[in-house]
Design a protein around this motif. Structure first.
Motif, PDB file in Angstrom:
ATOM      1  N   GLU A  91       0.852  -1.189   0.000  1.00  0.00           N
ATOM      2  CA  GLU A  91       0.000   0.000   0.000  1.00  0.00           C
ATOM      3  C   GLU A  91       0.881   1.229   0.000  1.00  0.00           C
ATOM      4  N   ILE A  92       0.635   2.112  -0.954  1.00  0.00           N
ATOM      5  CA  ILE A  92       1.429   3.329  -1.040  1.00  0.00           C
ATOM      6  C   ILE A  92       0.501   4.524  -0.890  1.00  0.00           C
ATOM      7  N   ASP A  93       0.861   5.405   0.006  1.00  0.00           N
ATOM      8  CA  ASP A  93       0.074   6.624   0.148  1.00  0.00           C
ATOM      9  C   ASP A  93       0.712   7.678  -0.745  1.00  0.00           C
ATOM     10  N   VAL A 121       0.434  -6.871  -5.695  1.00  0.00           N
ATOM     11  CA  VAL A 121      -0.613  -5.857  -5.834  1.00  0.00           C
ATOM     12  C   VAL A 121      -0.119  -4.539  -5.253  1.00  0.00           C
ATOM     13  N   TYR A 122      -0.179  -3.484  -6.061  1.00  0.00           N
ATOM     14  CA  TYR A 122       0.169  -2.160  -5.563  1.00  0.00           C
ATOM     15  C   TYR A 122      -1.092  -1.335  -5.429  1.00  0.00           C
ATOM     16  N   ILE A 123      -1.390  -0.970  -4.204  1.00  0.00           N
ATOM     17  CA  ILE A 123      -2.538  -0.091  -3.972  1.00  0.00           C
ATOM     18  C   ILE A 123      -1.991   1.325  -3.824  1.00  0.00           C
ATOM     19  N   ILE A 124      -2.280   2.175  -4.776  1.00  0.00           N
ATOM     20  CA  ILE A 124      -1.787   3.557  -4.672  1.00  0.00           C
ATOM     21  C   ILE A 124      -2.970   4.446  -4.306  1.00  0.00           C
ATOM     22  N   ASP A 125      -3.032   4.807  -3.039  1.00  0.00           N
ATOM     23  CA  ASP A 125      -4.147   5.602  -2.531  1.00  0.00           C
ATOM     24  C   ASP A 125      -3.868   7.080  -2.781  1.00  0.00           C
ATOM     25  N   GLU A 126      -4.935   7.857  -2.945  1.00  0.00           N
ATOM     26  CA  GLU A 126      -4.793   9.301  -3.211  1.00  0.00           C
ATOM     27  C   GLU A 126      -3.881   9.530  -4.422  1.00  0.00           C
ATOM     28  N   VAL A 127      -4.076   8.736  -5.458  1.00  0.00           N
ATOM     29  CA  VAL A 127      -3.129   8.731  -6.584  1.00  0.00           C
ATOM     30  C   VAL A 127      -3.040  10.087  -7.288  1.00  0.00           C
ATOM     31  N   HIS A 128      -4.084  10.930  -7.112  1.00  0.00           N
ATOM     32  CA  HIS A 128      -4.036  12.238  -7.775  1.00  0.00           C
ATOM     33  C   HIS A 128      -2.908  13.122  -7.238  1.00  0.00           C
ATOM     34  N   MET A 129      -2.305  12.728  -6.090  1.00  0.00           N
ATOM     35  CA  MET A 129      -1.238  13.534  -5.505  1.00  0.00           C
ATOM     36  C   MET A 129       0.129  13.306  -6.168  1.00  0.00           C
ATOM     37  N   LEU A 130       0.239  12.352  -7.060  1.00  0.00           N
ATOM     38  CA  LEU A 130       1.542  12.096  -7.703  1.00  0.00           C
ATOM     39  C   LEU A 130       1.990  13.315  -8.516  1.00  0.00           C
ATOM     40  N   SER A 131       3.312  13.505  -8.561  1.00  0.00           N
ATOM     41  CA  SER A 131       3.844  14.588  -9.392  1.00  0.00           C
ATOM     42  C   SER A 131       3.791  14.160 -10.860  1.00  0.00           C
TER      43      SER A 131
END
Ligand SMILES: Nc1ncnc2c1ncn2[C@@H]1O[C@H](COP(=O)(O)OP(=O)(O)OP(=O)(O)O)[C@@H](O)[C@H]1O
Ligand SMILES: [Mg+2]
Ligand SMILES: [Zn+2]
Length: 527
Positions: A91-93, A121-131
């Motif tokens: 899980e990645i925040d 499995v990679y769960i990328i939460d709040e993905v809109h925050m990526l640069s």
């Protein structure tokens, strides 16, 4: 150690996730037939189950003994994922790991086959925050994903994602959860916790939570710390909801044209240091609720209130016409605006209420007494039979009834539609309409229109705006706006098929004309 409710009651199976069948059923079906995508996107409003479903999905794709697409929850993999001992589910925040290096690291790691499970499995939460750099790095992996990798991206703000990412994901939209569904879940949780809760209190918590299950459970938590018997009063004090009876009282005064009574209420509220601008907005919301009750079939899905309040409001709404209600909303909005621009708030509030209480104010409140009602109706009918406009009765200064207008037949409507061309000026018409009636204008948001012969045919998905157009005053405002923009006079029609297409029988037509003339009549055909 006390575990907060929303953590304790995080669903572990798709079957326990409420209110999102478009997500859970689809996923279960796909998983049951072993159709697994490489990238999923979970989007939608907060606290509706995105993270929860990500976790269930990460187990479901790896579970050793899945049931119809649901994870078993018992096997070593399921348990290992739950307690974090299996490293293949990551899980990645994205809020705190949003750099390009974080994603590069992830890409390198993703190349290795999983250690214990079937899929990494990679769960990328709040993905809109990526640069931007991180998005580009992620995109490379999404373009050529290793066979053993599944990405689950979750976000409340899907519009912030690049189109290139969107097009590579299977997208699922999480909806706000209906109050009834939330209430049922709260009742279940209370049962488990040995706490009692009334249906009405549960619905009130649901209404405050506005579709978010997490918010509902947090509020329930707070209520439970106050009392183990949860009633509407407990919810009200916990959520900081004021008792709203003064709004009902003020509205009664408006209905009975009792200006003195209204001013007295304002005076006492003022002395309790109620902010007058706040009062104005609350009264406005009260009338909005009345408007919705009069137009929407199941208003409790939209309105934030308890069942008993709703009942009370329904009774009150029967004493008001839609026309009057909307004019009141507009008057209150205008007043609130003047207050914000620096008008003396107390005087402003008094003036507005006195105006609302005066008999001449916009449209008619429904006369209480049935005899009076019948008299008005008979009077209007005789006038129509005589074939002309009615003279106004002294107590109802604005009545003018025109003979029933002929409606186009079903065939004529079909012909009109087949010849319709899109009306390019429609957005300008709506802008123009905003100047005379903001309420009507906003209700047409997202609509389109067509021109066909003498008609402007409107296409809108909500029935509410058409309901508004049944009122003569609003119809006129719409026609005026169309005339101002196009320079021509048009009749109004509805583009998509509706009940309205049926030719109205004489009585229904009479009733509708009487209503649009502002004469209160009961329409037995409706509802
Ligand atoms: N559809 C649902 N059915 C049952 N419980 C739910 C549902 N959605 C949310 N919950 C409850 O709310 C808690 C939070 O939900 P979750 O973390 O899945 O929300 P989210 O959609 O990821 O929210 P956010 O956008 O704020 O991250 C869960 O632990 C669970 O208790
Ligand atoms: Mg989340
Ligand atoms: Zn399992």
């Amino acid at each position: 150690m006390y575990k907060v409710l929303y953590r304790k009651y995080r669903p572990r199976y798709f079957a326990d996730v409420i209110g999102q069948p478009q997500v859970t059923e689809t996923l279960k079906n796909e998983l049951a037939s072993d159709r697994i995508a490489h990238a999923y996107l979970f989007t939608g409003s907060r606290g509706t189950g995105k993270t929860t479903c990500s976790k269930i999905l990460s187990k479901a794709v790896n579970c050793l003994d899945p049931h119809n697409g649901d994870p078993c929850g018992e096997c070593e993999i399921c348990r290992g994922i739950d307690d974090g001992s299996i490293m293949d589910v990551v899980e990645i925040d994205a809020a705190s790991n949003n750099g390009v290096d974080d994603i590069r690291l992830l890409r390198e790691e993703a190349d290795f086959t999983p250690a214990n499970a079937r899929y990494r499995v990679y769960i990328i939460d709040e993905v809109h925050m990526l640069s931007i750099g991180a998005f580009n790095a992620l995109l490379k992996t999404l373009e050529e994903p290793p066979a053993h990798v599944v990405f689950i991206l979750a976000t409340t703000e899907v519009h912030k994602l690049p189109a290139t990412i969107l097009s590579r994901c299977q997208r699922f939209d999480f909806r706000r959860i209906a109050p009834q569904d939330i209430a049922a879940r709260l009742e279940y949780v209370c049962e488990q916790e040995n706490v009692s809760i009334d249906r009405e209190a549960a619905l009130m918590v649901a209404a405050v939570a506005d579709g978010a299950m997490r918010d509902a459970l947090s509020l329930l938590d707070q209520c439970m710390s106050k009392s183990h018997t949860i009633t509407v009063d407990v919810v009200r004090t916990t959520a900081g909801l004021a008792d709203r009876s003064f709004l009902f009282d003020l509205t009664e005064k408006i209905i009975s044209n009792d200006a003195a009574g209204a001013v007295e209420i304002i005076d006492s509220l003022y002395r309790e240091s109620k902010d007058m601008a706040r009062l104005c907005t609350e009264l406005c919301e009260h009338f909005r609720a009345i408007m919705l009750i009069k137009t929407v079939k199941i208003p409790q899905n939209i309105l934030v209130m308890s069942e008993s309040e709703l009942q009370r409001l329904k009774e009150q709404s029967q004493k008001l016409t839609l026309d009057f209600t909307i004019n009141t909303i507009e008057a209150l909005q205008a007043s609130a605006e003047r207050m914000l621009r620096g008008a003396n708030r107390r005087i402003e509030a008094e003036m507005t209420l006195v105006r609302l209480c005066s008999k001449g104010f916009g449209g008619t409140a429904i006369p209480q007494n049935i005899e009076e009602r019948l008299k008005t109706l008979e009077h209007a009918v005789t006038q129509i039979k005589a074939g002309g406009s009615t003279g106004a009765k002294p107590s109802q200064p604005h009545i003018s009834v025109s003979p029933p207008q002929k409606r186009p037949s079903v065939e004529e409507m079909q012909k009109l539609r087949s010849e319709a061309v899109p009306m390019a000026e429609w957005p300008d018409v709506i802008d123009e309409l905003k100047k005379t009636s903001l309420t009507v204008a906003t209700s047409f948001a997202g609509s389109t229109a067509y021109i066909s012969g003498q008609y402007v045919l409107i296409d809108a998905s909500n029935d509410f705006c058409f309901e508004l157009l049944r009122e003569s005053g609003f119809r006129k405002k719409m026609r005026d706006a169309i005339r101002l923009i196009t320079g021509k006079e048009y009749k109004l029609g509805r583009y998509s098929y509706s009940e309205d297409d049926k030719p109205a029988d004489d009585l229904a037509r009479l009733v509708s004309d009487l209503k649009s003339a502002g004469i209160p009549v009961e329409d037995k055909n409706k509802n």
